[in-house]
Design a protein around this motif. Sequence first.
Motif, short mmCIF file in Angstrom:
data_model
loop_
_atom_site.label_atom_id
_atom_site.label_comp_id
_atom_site.label_asym_id
_atom_site.label_seq_id
_atom_site.Cartn_x
_atom_site.Cartn_y
_atom_site.Cartn_z
N ARG A 1 55.27 131.89 61.56
CA ARG A 1 55.28 132.28 62.97
C ARG A 1 56.34 133.34 63.28
O ARG A 1 56.11 134.19 64.16
N THR B 1 48.05 135.23 62.60
CA THR B 1 47.09 134.67 63.54
C THR B 1 45.67 135.11 63.21
O THR B 1 44.70 134.49 63.67
N ARG C 1 44.86 133.17 58.94
CA ARG C 1 45.44 131.83 59.02
C ARG C 1 45.35 131.12 57.67
O ARG C 1 44.35 131.24 56.97
N ASP D 1 50.42 123.32 69.11
CA ASP D 1 49.15 123.49 68.40
C ASP D 1 49.39 124.48 67.27
O ASP D 1 49.66 125.65 67.52
N THR E 1 47.34 125.57 65.08
CA THR E 1 46.17 126.30 64.61
C THR E 1 46.25 127.79 64.91
O THR E 1 45.32 128.53 64.60
N ASP E 2 47.36 128.24 65.51
CA ASP E 2 47.53 129.69 65.67
C ASP E 2 47.71 130.37 64.32
O ASP E 2 47.28 131.51 64.13
N VAL E 3 48.32 129.66 63.35
CA VAL E 3 48.57 130.29 62.04
C VAL E 3 48.02 129.47 60.87
O VAL E 3 48.15 129.89 59.71
#
Length: 261
Positions: free
Chosen positions: A76, A86, A89, A117, A119-121
């Motif tokens: 991140r 992003t 992933r 959350d 699931t951004d990366v």
Amino acid sequence: MRLIVLGCSGSGPGPGSPASGYLVEAGAARFTLDLGNGTLGALQRHLDPWALDAVVFSHLHPDHCSDFASLVVYRRYHPAPPVDPTVHRLPVFAPVEAPDRFAAAYAPSAEERAATDLTDVFTFHPLADGGSFPIGDAVVRAATVDHPCEAYALRVEAGGRSLVYSGDTGPCDGLIELARGADVLLCEASWPHVTDQWDAPPPGVHLSGVQAGEHATAAGVGRLLLTHVPAWCDPDALLAEAKATFDGPVELVAPDAGYEI
């Protein structure tokens, strides 16, 4: 195929090794099996973390997954990522509760935990007994094993070679069947078979050196590598136990060591 040991200390890091974590090189694929305390630092001695194709987790006890929180920060907040994380992933193959478990480990408060959350990366893919999935040139198969949480042994096949990782388990047929005919079994040996406290280890938790050798023999593997020895156990004694029940090559793994499969 090649196995690199990032850490092999059982139940937590020891004075000479991080906790459980392994880097697998299979053809062009690069991925980790578990990422316990201290293993992300060790990984960087062998591979740029941006070069990982996936991370795989046998189960969600801290000594096998706690450095995932550091990997979140790395992906991140790295100031100069070679790719947009992003968009690219990283796949995560793990027990079904991994997204919640890792969010809880990463977030410092209940308020942030409710909004976290990852699931951004990352993309999360739940493991299942008998399931399989590709990672580049490799195929990984999973089998449920006997441990006090959702836990899997993992079989990696690539280029006609096979590596089976026990994860954490007590004696079970699932590990034997998954390891059947494997070239290498990377197997936990977490305690002596006989102690002042017991005449045989408690079921459903870990394997002794004796039991690791017995599983290797029953599965007919070519080579046995012992791992997950806690800092408070005598590794040479566990090695001797395994040699007494397995006639093939057997050795204790070492941190930062590489093994050809």
